[in-house]
Design a protein around this motif. Sequence first.
Motif, mmCIF file in Angstrom:
data_model
loop_
_atom_site.group_PDB
_atom_site.id
_atom_site.type_symbol
_atom_site.label_atom_id
_atom_site.label_comp_id
_atom_site.label_asym_id
_atom_site.label_seq_id
_atom_site.Cartn_x
_atom_site.Cartn_y
_atom_site.Cartn_z
ATOM 1 N N THR A 163 -12.431 -14.450 2.758
ATOM 2 C CA THR A 163 -13.727 -14.456 3.440
ATOM 3 C C THR A 163 -14.446 -15.880 3.308
ATOM 4 N N ILE A 164 -14.403 -16.545 2.401
ATOM 5 C CA ILE A 164 -14.808 -17.927 2.255
ATOM 6 C C ILE A 164 -14.034 -18.907 2.977
ATOM 7 N N ALA A 165 -12.716 -18.593 2.714
ATOM 8 C CA ALA A 165 -11.817 -19.688 3.485
ATOM 9 C C ALA A 165 -11.816 -19.425 4.916
ATOM 10 N N VAL A 166 -12.254 -18.182 5.510
ATOM 11 C CA VAL A 166 -12.205 -18.005 6.945
ATOM 12 C C VAL A 166 -13.628 -18.752 7.372
ATOM 13 N N ALA A 167 -14.753 -18.595 6.558
ATOM 14 C CA ALA A 167 -15.912 -19.266 6.976
ATOM 15 C C ALA A 167 -15.845 -20.824 6.874
ATOM 16 N N PHE A 168 -14.988 -21.435 5.844
ATOM 17 C CA PHE A 168 -14.991 -22.932 6.082
ATOM 18 C C PHE A 168 -13.999 -23.362 7.119
ATOM 19 N N VAL A 169 -12.924 -22.550 7.547
ATOM 20 C CA VAL A 169 -12.126 -22.873 8.701
ATOM 21 C C VAL A 169 -12.881 -22.863 9.900
ATOM 22 N N ILE A 170 -13.804 -21.829 10.183
ATOM 23 C CA ILE A 170 -14.727 -21.908 11.258
ATOM 24 C C ILE A 170 -15.643 -22.905 11.352
ATOM 25 N N LEU A 189 -11.931 -25.487 -2.078
ATOM 26 C CA LEU A 189 -12.576 -26.864 -2.199
ATOM 27 C C LEU A 189 -11.985 -27.838 -0.983
ATOM 28 N N ARG A 190 -10.700 -27.701 -0.897
ATOM 29 C CA ARG A 190 -10.304 -28.675 0.333
ATOM 30 C C ARG A 190 -10.851 -28.121 1.794
ATOM 31 N N LEU A 191 -11.004 -26.923 1.928
ATOM 32 C CA LEU A 191 -11.575 -26.385 3.071
ATOM 33 C C LEU A 191 -12.965 -26.764 3.228
ATOM 34 N N LEU A 192 -13.624 -26.571 2.147
ATOM 35 C CA LEU A 192 -15.104 -26.913 2.237
ATOM 36 C C LEU A 192 -15.438 -28.471 2.523
ATOM 37 N N PHE A 193 -14.471 -29.324 1.839
ATOM 38 C CA PHE A 193 -14.539 -31.059 2.239
ATOM 39 C C PHE A 193 -14.098 -30.938 3.625
ATOM 40 N N GLY A 194 -13.038 -30.355 4.066
ATOM 41 C CA GLY A 194 -12.885 -30.258 5.442
ATOM 42 C C GLY A 194 -13.899 -30.245 6.612
#
Length: 304
Positions: free
Chosen positions: A30-37, A121-126
């Motif tokens: 879920t967190i990964a999806v949120a960061f990708v969005i 973390l990578r997704l967050l930085f992205g």
Amino acid sequence: MTESNRPEGTEPHDPHFDPAARHPERAERTIAVAFVIATVAGLALAVTYWLGGQTQAEGALLFVCLGGLGFGITLWGKALMAQGPFVQERENLIGSDEDKAAFKESFVRGEESFERRRFLLRLLFGGVGALGVALIFPIRSLGPSPGRTLFRTQWRKGTRMVRSDGSPVRISDLEVGGVLTVFPEGSVGSSDSQTLLLRPAPSPITTQPGREDWSPSGYLAFSKVCTHAGCPVGLYEHDRKQLLCPCHQSTFDVLQGCQPSFGPATRPLPQLQITVDENGFFRAVDDYTDPIGPGFWNRGRRKG
């Protein structure tokens, strides 16, 4: 598993350091999806700015980007981080073997947790990076970059001096004690190029070492823009050889290169090197060698 039947060589387990979520893998997805969005919304916001902007779309994309980042970070803290409670008794400052083992386990578990979630973390930085790129584009709305225009005027090598009506100035136009506001030919009225042409003496004057040929027939040229607040310096006292700014009474010594002798100005009026052509007209040898205007510009890089 109790301490009595715990396998030999293993460390005690503290459940307080377990993730709060019952299904950590689901929370990670879920967190990964949120960061990708958030990342996609940030890039879309940058593209929208680049294409000229649209207020409603920009607002919606900014909301989605910030919302995705905020939701992901919040869920990370609530679902994947240890919730405690963490209590340390202060009466006994010497840790037992069990305390040492528990600390070591918590440290190792935390390190493993970050290793497992490096992808998040990578997704967050992205997502944060995409938002940062998008926020660069509104700088364009501040207008074009001034470039070197803050350090240059309209004076150029060989530019002829003219009055406010466009007529050129000859070497015979001023008597000793006279003063005249002049501009570069073709730029009459230019606020940063307005210059005072004055004649304090009938013969050349050296205002500073190296400026022996800057004063043909006793003529001197200084910027009319006060180095304190940018007001026009328009009052010349010939008896004292001083220029006076009427706004805040800054006084400049003409014979000393218009060094300030009184008032709030801390920087001299820049001097323009002038020459006389074969027809008797005044021309600039080059632009001012120092930035004109308020003393703030003295902090900038000087022109070579």
